[in-house]
Design a protein around this motif. Structure first.
Motif, PDB file in Angstrom:
ATOM      1  N   LYS A  24       0.854  -1.189   0.000  1.00 13.35           N
ATOM      2  CA  LYS A  24       0.000   0.000   0.000  1.00 13.35           C
ATOM      3  C   LYS A  24       0.886   1.233   0.000  1.00 13.35           C
ATOM      4  O   LYS A  24       1.921   1.261   0.673  1.00 13.35           O
ATOM      5  CB  LYS A  24      -0.915  -0.007   1.215  1.00 13.35           C
ATOM      6  N   VAL A  25       0.455   2.268  -0.738  1.00 13.40           N
ATOM      7  CA  VAL A  25       1.314   3.435  -0.916  1.00 13.40           C
ATOM      8  C   VAL A  25       0.500   4.729  -0.875  1.00 13.40           C
ATOM      9  O   VAL A  25      -0.654   4.759  -1.287  1.00 13.40           O
ATOM     10  CB  VAL A  25       2.119   3.327  -2.235  1.00 13.40           C
ATOM     11  N   ILE A  26       1.141   5.766  -0.341  1.00 16.35           N
ATOM     12  CA  ILE A  26       0.633   7.140  -0.384  1.00 16.35           C
ATOM     13  C   ILE A  26       1.669   7.948  -1.145  1.00 16.35           C
ATOM     14  O   ILE A  26       2.865   7.861  -0.853  1.00 16.35           O
ATOM     15  CB  ILE A  26       0.505   7.743   1.032  1.00 16.35           C
ATOM     16  N   TYR A  27       1.226   8.730  -2.115  1.00 21.76           N
ATOM     17  CA  TYR A  27       2.126   9.645  -2.816  1.00 21.76           C
ATOM     18  C   TYR A  27       1.944  11.026  -2.207  1.00 21.76           C
ATOM     19  O   TYR A  27       0.833  11.562  -2.168  1.00 21.76           O
ATOM     20  CB  TYR A  27       1.832   9.655  -4.317  1.00 21.76           C
ATOM     21  N   LEU A  28       3.045  11.589  -1.704  1.00 21.71           N
ATOM     22  CA  LEU A  28       3.044  12.890  -1.039  1.00 21.71           C
ATOM     23  C   LEU A  28       4.111  13.765  -1.685  1.00 21.71           C
ATOM     24  O   LEU A  28       5.274  13.366  -1.775  1.00 21.71           O
ATOM     25  CB  LEU A  28       3.344  12.715   0.454  1.00 21.71           C
ATOM     26  N   TRP A  29       3.708  14.948  -2.149  1.00 22.93           N
ATOM     27  CA  TRP A  29       4.658  15.876  -2.748  1.00 22.93           C
ATOM     28  C   TRP A  29       5.131  16.873  -1.702  1.00 22.93           C
ATOM     29  O   TRP A  29       4.328  17.474  -0.979  1.00 22.93           O
ATOM     30  CB  TRP A  29       4.014  16.621  -3.920  1.00 22.93           C
ATOM     31  N   GLY A  30       6.443  17.038  -1.631  1.00 21.33           N
ATOM     32  CA  GLY A  30       7.033  18.007  -0.723  1.00 21.33           C
ATOM     33  C   GLY A  30       7.002  19.405  -1.324  1.00 21.33           C
ATOM     34  O   GLY A  30       6.648  19.592  -2.493  1.00 21.33           O
ATOM     35  N   PRO A  31       7.385  20.397  -0.533  1.00 23.27           N
ATOM     36  CA  PRO A  31       7.275  21.794  -0.947  1.00 23.27           C
ATOM     37  C   PRO A  31       8.081  22.183  -2.190  1.00 23.27           C
ATOM     38  O   PRO A  31       7.728  23.138  -2.874  1.00 23.27           O
ATOM     39  CB  PRO A  31       7.788  22.567   0.265  1.00 23.27           C
ATOM     40  N   ALA A  32       9.150  21.470  -2.486  1.00 25.76           N
ATOM     41  CA  ALA A  32       9.965  21.802  -3.657  1.00 25.76           C
ATOM     42  C   ALA A  32       9.580  20.966  -4.878  1.00 25.76           C
ATOM     43  O   ALA A  32      10.170  21.107  -5.938  1.00 25.76           O
ATOM     44  CB  ALA A  32      11.450  21.609  -3.343  1.00 25.76           C
ATOM     45  N   GLY A  33       8.584  20.096  -4.717  1.00 28.06           N
ATOM     46  CA  GLY A  33       8.170  19.228  -5.816  1.00 28.06           C
ATOM     47  C   GLY A  33       8.685  17.808  -5.685  1.00 28.06           C
ATOM     48  O   GLY A  33       8.371  16.956  -6.509  1.00 28.06           O
ATOM     49  N   GLU A  34       9.466  17.534  -4.649  1.00 22.75           N
ATOM     50  CA  GLU A  34       9.985  16.189  -4.415  1.00 22.75           C
ATOM     51  C   GLU A  34       8.831  15.257  -4.080  1.00 22.75           C
ATOM     52  O   GLU A  34       7.866  15.655  -3.445  1.00 22.75           O
ATOM     53  CB  GLU A  34      11.040  16.191  -3.303  1.00 22.75           C
ATOM     54  N   LEU A  35       8.935  14.025  -4.517  1.00 22.23           N
ATOM     55  CA  LEU A  35       7.853  13.057  -4.333  1.00 22.23           C
ATOM     56  C   LEU A  35       8.257  11.993  -3.328  1.00 22.23           C
ATOM     57  O   LEU A  35       9.286  11.345  -3.476  1.00 22.23           O
ATOM     58  CB  LEU A  35       7.491  12.401  -5.672  1.00 22.23           C
ATOM     59  N   TRP A  36       7.409  11.819  -2.327  1.00 18.23           N
ATOM     60  CA  TRP A  36       7.592  10.776  -1.332  1.00 18.23           C
ATOM     61  C   TRP A  36       6.635   9.629  -1.650  1.00 18.23           C
ATOM     62  O   TRP A  36       5.440   9.841  -1.772  1.00 18.23           O
ATOM     63  CB  TRP A  36       7.307  11.313   0.077  1.00 18.23           C
ATOM     64  N   ASP A  37       7.170   8.442  -1.759  1.00 21.14           N
ATOM     65  CA  ASP A  37       6.424   7.209  -1.955  1.00 21.14           C
ATOM     66  C   ASP A  37       6.425   6.553  -0.571  1.00 21.14           C
ATOM     67  O   ASP A  37       7.390   5.928  -0.171  1.00 21.14           O
ATOM     68  CB  ASP A  37       7.166   6.364  -2.997  1.00 21.14           C
ATOM     69  N   ILE A  38       5.362   6.768   0.189  1.00 22.06           N
ATOM     70  CA  ILE A  38       5.274   6.241   1.541  1.00 22.06           C
ATOM     71  C   ILE A  38       4.561   4.894   1.453  1.00 22.06           C
ATOM     72  O   ILE A  38       3.408   4.834   1.036  1.00 22.06           O
ATOM     73  CB  ILE A  38       4.539   7.232   2.462  1.00 22.06           C
ATOM     74  N   THR A  39       5.269   3.836   1.815  1.00 24.45           N
ATOM     75  CA  THR A  39       4.827   2.478   1.515  1.00 24.45           C
ATOM     76  C   THR A  39       4.794   1.573   2.724  1.00 24.45           C
ATOM     77  O   THR A  39       5.723   1.575   3.541  1.00 24.45           O
ATOM     78  CB  THR A  39       5.774   1.855   0.459  1.00 24.45           C
ATOM     79  N   GLN A  40       3.735   0.796   2.811  1.00 28.28           N
ATOM     80  CA  GLN A  40       3.686  -0.356   3.714  1.00 28.28           C
ATOM     81  C   GLN A  40       3.800  -1.574   2.812  1.00 28.28           C
ATOM     82  O   GLN A  40       2.903  -1.849   2.025  1.00 28.28           O
ATOM     83  CB  GLN A  40       2.400  -0.392   4.526  1.00 28.28           C
TER      84      GLN A  40
END
Length: 115
Positions: free
Chosen positions: A96-112
């Motif tokens: 399972k994943v959440i895609y979260l964009w940081g303030p500079a446009g960086e992408l976090w793939d937060i995964t279980q």
């Protein structure tokens, strides 16, 4: 050579706002100097730098492995306007994943991860 850690240098478009974003995400800040901070949560650490390059920032993707995707999603939702762009939990082949964009446009793939 036996590595003991790996730290990424994340760019920031607005250094102060990026610090607020990562603290709201639950990371602790340890300033290095006026251009660099170390953020940590548990064993995970990274550098936030007062440097911005659009091409680098918007093509940077990190995967953060968590043990509870629902708790991570609640944390992101509680950030309010500090986390303006994210997608709800999705089921992927690897977990399972959440895609979260940081303030500079960086992408976090937060995964279980599955299994």
């Amino acid at each position: 050579m036996q590595p003991t850690d790996f730290r990424l240098f994340i760019p920031s478009k607005d250094f102060a706002f990026s610090q607020t974003f990562y603290q709201a995400l639950g990371f602790s800040k340890d300033p290095v100097n006026d251009q660099l901070c170390i953020f940590s949560r548990g064993e995970c650490t990274f550098f936030l730098q007062n440097f911005y390059n659009k091409g680098l920032a918007e093509n940077l993707m990190m995967q953060l492995i968590v043990d509870d995707i629902n708790a991570a999603f609640e944390q992101i939702q509680s950030m309010g306007e500090v986390a303006p762009k994210y997608e709800p939990i999705k089921q992927e082949l690897w977990g399972k994943v959440i895609y979260l964009w940081g303030p500079a446009g960086e992408l976090w793939d937060i995964t279980q991860l599955t299994g």
